[in-house]
Design an enzyme around this catalytic site. Structure first.
Site, PDB file in Angstrom:
ATOM      1  N   ALA A   1      -0.096   4.797  -0.811  1.00 39.52           N
ATOM      2  CA  ALA A   1      -0.894   6.063  -0.463  1.00 39.52           C
ATOM      3  C   ALA A   1      -0.839   5.909   1.119  1.00 39.52           C
ATOM      4  O   ALA A   1      -0.788   4.883   1.844  1.00 39.52           O
ATOM      5  CB  ALA A   1      -2.186   6.121  -0.808  1.00 39.52           C
TER       6      ALA A   1
ATOM      7  N   GLU B   1       0.756  -1.363   0.058  1.00 43.23           N
ATOM      8  CA  GLU B   1       0.028  -0.093   0.074  1.00 43.23           C
ATOM      9  C   GLU B   1       0.886   1.288  -0.105  1.00 43.23           C
ATOM     10  O   GLU B   1       1.814   1.561   0.874  1.00 43.23           O
ATOM     11  CB  GLU B   1      -0.970  -0.101   1.323  1.00 43.23           C
ATOM     12  CG  GLU B   1      -1.853   1.004   1.202  1.00 43.23           C
ATOM     13  CD  GLU B   1      -2.883   0.911   2.462  1.00 43.23           C
ATOM     14  OE1 GLU B   1      -4.107   0.547   2.272  1.00 43.23           O
ATOM     15  OE2 GLU B   1      -2.444   0.769   3.488  1.00 43.23           O
TER      16      GLU B   1
ATOM     17  N   SER C   1       3.166   9.557   8.311  1.00 47.57           N
ATOM     18  CA  SER C   1       4.186   8.771   7.537  1.00 47.57           C
ATOM     19  C   SER C   1       3.532   7.364   7.533  1.00 47.57           C
ATOM     20  O   SER C   1       2.517   7.205   8.262  1.00 47.57           O
ATOM     21  CB  SER C   1       5.572   8.570   8.271  1.00 47.57           C
ATOM     22  OG  SER C   1       5.545   8.432   9.522  1.00 47.57           O
ATOM     23  N   LYS C   2       3.945   6.385   6.870  1.00 54.27           N
ATOM     24  CA  LYS C   2       3.388   5.152   6.907  1.00 54.27           C
ATOM     25  C   LYS C   2       3.400   4.069   8.015  1.00 54.27           C
ATOM     26  O   LYS C   2       2.617   3.748   8.369  1.00 54.27           O
ATOM     27  CB  LYS C   2       3.993   4.515   5.547  1.00 54.27           C
ATOM     28  CG  LYS C   2       2.849   3.337   5.018  1.00 54.27           C
ATOM     29  CD  LYS C   2       1.720   3.795   4.298  1.00 54.27           C
ATOM     30  CE  LYS C   2       0.731   2.692   4.152  1.00 54.27           C
ATOM     31  NZ  LYS C   2      -0.793   2.937   4.116  1.00 54.27           N
ATOM     32  N   VAL C   3       4.599   4.386   8.690  1.00 60.66           N
ATOM     33  CA  VAL C   3       4.595   3.479   9.939  1.00 60.66           C
ATOM     34  C   VAL C   3       4.784   4.637  11.069  1.00 60.66           C
ATOM     35  O   VAL C   3       5.823   5.203  11.140  1.00 60.66           O
ATOM     36  CB  VAL C   3       6.047   2.534   9.882  1.00 60.66           C
ATOM     37  CG1 VAL C   3       6.150   1.781  11.116  1.00 60.66           C
ATOM     38  CG2 VAL C   3       5.869   1.638   8.711  1.00 60.66           C
TER      39      VAL C   3
END
Lengths: 340, 340
Positions: B140, B138, B334-336
């Site tokens: 986005a 993923e 941010s993603k994580v």
């Protein structure tokens, strides 16, 4: 609302005097239980959040919030043997809460009511044991003294469940709030700034999270402000994007304890992102990290929400008046809410 | 984000095919447990809300959400014998979630991970059993397919815990979403109206509550909108005061089930108060009660959130673009996410 804010030291004193001697009764009720299920809505739900943190952090039991619709709408059958169900309702008359407590009892739970509605209120009558808070009649629609006395009742519950905390610190809480109220806070600069924004984020972590949720609810109820109560972690996990030059954050923390350092960091992140941060409590460290700050009553971390909400209540009351709203009877609300 | 919204039928199909055959493994893991404790943050926390309603309404077990700070900050010791701890993390790498799962295991819980981070992610490695969702990468920042595949994993969990529901209905869910995506919704009128408001309330009850919370989070993350996710009851218990001519409500409901009638009433209250109400799902009854409405994929109530969020994702994506925001990488995220 303002009068009832002022009545809190007296209401707390009466409640603590009434409930502390009844610890043994709850200890016996809870003797063969292993966890706590809190049942509440609205302001009482914010009190329940305090109860869940306090009981888990200090009384060694799992504690969680019930979803009343599981009982009232889905009519689910769940084994609640070993569960102490604690229902909180200011009026003791909210049908959904009474029904959920009765559901818990029918499914095997032991039951405790915490209510300001008196020993003859439906909730108190339905429960095995009732902790009746001694806040007196509350006339303003936004709850103040019924909230802080619910917090005090939950502190007594934690002691009854064996939390190794000092009841003397609870007895001293009303005096700490009196001291704060005796030296009025300068609310004007923050009120002037909040009167111009469409929304605000209110955040706190651990024990202080309940006070943040409750302040967000007060600002929604009495000031029609888009106030979002978010835990520290949930603010970082996404919605920090909504904090900007038009959307300040109110950040609440106890003056000491394990969540203070993280809350100070959060305030720095907010101001670093170009937004205003208003501190409530958190001592000099939080005040230094914020754009503006209000002191909270001097209380140990486990009791901090009882004090932290008081500057928040004063802020709500002053902001409502500045916005031309009567804080005693905002639109869209009644004192006893029936969900169904 | 738009591509990943479109990938959801395929991601769901792969996840359901992968996990449904592993029900027995979870049933064995859960054999001597009596309740479920869900551990998550952010989008995964909204998925966890679905899990808690689904398991309580249909699998006869208490299910509640953990407060990770009880583990990570307060480092409390709590007896978790008899508890199935289920940790959800899209990346499987959020340190706070891994630490809380390890804390649960050390305190006596059986542990299940639900993650899209792969079998070698720290969360999957730490858990007794891992349900690895098959959403693919993923890109986005606002999660879409990792959310709906988490919901599917929770539906499999409910089946593994003995919920008397039809796995065939779960297998049919991807096709229902494909059908919705194949006939694009006319989002423009709602997008045009939402582009002009400072905030919005998103509400739903029971199963649909999780979809409401998730849509509110998407609108905050990707559109910087002051979006408050509130349960039906909590909206009535106070914050309905914030709904007015400038603040619409988005109201979500399954097309059938015990919460539909109440949700239709809520939409009528919102429009009766002079505010706009936008319906998502809820069939013709909800559409008739709202100012504007979007259909949701045709799914039974226990699976409704998997479909209800899809029109919400499309709305978020379109509104972000209208507001000049790139929905794939909004500010501040941010993603994580590492909370500590």
């Amino acid at each position: 609302m303002w009068q009832e804010i002022e009545q809190q030291p007296e209401a707390l004193r009466a409640t603590i005097d009434w409930l502390l001697p009844r610890r043994d009764e709850v200890a016996r009720l809870a003797a063969d239980t292993r966890q706590v299920l809190l049942i509440a809505r609205g302001t009482s739900d914010n009190a329940a959040v305090y109860g869940s943190y306090l009981i888990q952090a200090h009384a060694g039991r799992l504690a969680s919030l019930a979803s009343p619709s599981i009982a009232t709408t889905y009519k689910a059958s769940i084994d609640l043997d070993g569960v102490l169900a604690v229902a909180l309702s200011q009026s003791g008359r909210t049908a959904e809460i009474v029904e959920t407590l009765e559901w818990a009892k029918a499914n095997g739970a032991r039951t405790l009511a915490i209510t300001n509605g008196g020993a003859d209120s439906p909730l108190a009558v339905a429960a095995d044991v009732a902790f009746v808070t001694q806040a007196g009649i509350e006339r303003a629609v936004p709850a103040t003294k019924t909230f802080t006395t619910e917090l005090a009742a939950l502190a007594v519950l934690a002691l009854a469940l064996g939390a190794p905390l000092d009841p003397g610190e609870l007895r001293a809480a009303p005096e700490a709030i009196s001291a704060l109220l005796a030296a009025p806070l300068d609310l004007t600069p923050i009120v002037d700034e909040l009167a111009k924004v469409p929304g605000v984020v209110v955040s706190g972590r651990g024990m202080a999270y309940s006070a943040a949720l409750e302040l967000a609810l007060k600002l929604k109820e009495a000031c029609y402000l888009h106030a979002m109560g978010l835990s520290y972690a949930d603010l970082l996990h996404g919605p920090i994007a909504v904090v900007d030059a038009d959307t300040p954050a109110i950040v609440m923390a106890a003056d000491s304890g394990p969540t203070l350092a993280g809350t100070v960091d959060l305030a720095r992140r907010v101001t670093g992102a170009g937004a205003r941060a208003y501190g409530i409590g958190g001592g000099p460290a939080l005040a230094a990290a914020c754009s503006r700050a209000l002191a909270a009553p001097a209380l140990p971390e486990w009791l901090a929400p009882i004090g932290l909400i008081v500057p928040g209540q004063l802020l709500t009351e002053a902001l409502a008046r500045q916005l031309g709203i009567n804080p005693d009877s905002p639109r869209g609300l009644s004192k006893v809410t029936q969900t169904d």
